[in-house]
Design an enzyme around this catalytic site. Structure first.
Site, PDB file in Angstrom:
ATOM      1  N   SER A  58      41.927  26.164 -43.234  1.00 42.50           N
ATOM      2  CA  SER A  58      40.615  26.777 -43.036  1.00 42.50           C
ATOM      3  C   SER A  58      40.461  27.971 -43.964  1.00 42.50           C
ATOM      4  O   SER A  58      41.431  28.661 -44.265  1.00 42.50           O
ATOM      5  CB  SER A  58      40.471  27.248 -41.587  1.00 42.50           C
ATOM      6  OG  SER A  58      39.283  27.991 -41.423  1.00 42.50           O
ATOM      7  N   TYR A  82      43.811  32.185 -35.146  1.00 43.43           N
ATOM      8  CA  TYR A  82      43.401  30.962 -35.836  1.00 43.43           C
ATOM      9  C   TYR A  82      43.713  31.057 -37.329  1.00 43.43           C
ATOM     10  O   TYR A  82      44.271  30.132 -37.919  1.00 43.43           O
ATOM     11  CB  TYR A  82      41.905  30.721 -35.600  1.00 43.43           C
ATOM     12  CG  TYR A  82      41.364  29.495 -36.273  1.00 43.43           C
ATOM     13  CD1 TYR A  82      41.627  28.229 -35.770  1.00 43.43           C
ATOM     14  CD2 TYR A  82      40.575  29.607 -37.411  1.00 43.43           C
ATOM     15  CE1 TYR A  82      41.121  27.096 -36.390  1.00 43.43           C
ATOM     16  CE2 TYR A  82      40.058  28.485 -38.034  1.00 43.43           C
ATOM     17  CZ  TYR A  82      40.335  27.225 -37.524  1.00 43.43           C
ATOM     18  OH  TYR A  82      39.829  26.108 -38.144  1.00 43.43           O
TER      19      TYR A  82
END
Length: 174
Positions: free
Chosen positions: A22, A35
């Site tokens: 990501s 995350y």
């Protein structure tokens, strides 16, 4: 999963890993520390697999997808600007990510290894990976004062800014 697949790939002398990372890890975003850390760790895992498994003709690459998902489905849409932004994001579907994922898993990608790609709607980006960009040295070594007076001023011109994904990708998806 990678460990289990590695044994099979090694035995058959071929294979391809396609990991999903990501831009939250590659670039950064607010409120996503856990995350981001996990997603950047996937880049290191993928690179290590690429290095370790290349002798068995096994490849490992990463994709950072920009796509509408349940995870980002809670973006506020209270203002016309927010609604317009979400409408643009909703155009970025998983179907836009699939072609590069299929390619990277195929034999056609036999020369592509240890790379990180981002896909945003109809754009494919090759992402940079950490490399030294500038150095300073002192033959007598360093102390905190010389670091403050010499090293940091010399390196500061090349510091990366505190950017988020939206700061880096400033244009609308095409």
């Amino acid at each position: 999963m990678s460990r289990a697949a590695a044994n099979l790939f090694k035995e058959q002398q071929s294979g391809a890993f396609v990991h999903m990372t990501s831009t939250s890890g590659l670039i950064g975003n607010l409120g996503q520390a856990n995350y981001a850390a996990a997603k950047l760790a996937l880049v290191a895992l993928s690179k290590s697999i690429a290095l370790d498994m290349a002798r068995y003709q096994v490849r490992s690459n990463c994709i950072a997808p920009f796509a509408w998902s349940r995870m980002i489905g809670s973006i506020p849409t209270d203002t016309p600007e927010q609604k317009a932004r979400v409408a643009k994001i909703q155009q970025m579907t998983p179907e836009k990510i699939a072609p590069i994922a299929v390619y990277l898993a195929s034999d056609a990608a036999s020369k592509v290894n240890a790379q990180v790609f981002a896909v945003r709607n109809n754009e494919i980006f090759l992402m940079s990976q950490p490399r030294p960009i500038r150095s300073v040295h002192r033959s007598e070594g360093w102390n905190p004062q010389s670091v403050a007076e010499h090293a940091m001023p010399a390196l500061q011109a090349d510091f990366l800014g505190m950017e988020r994904s939206g700061d880096v990708f400033t244009w609308d998806p095409v």
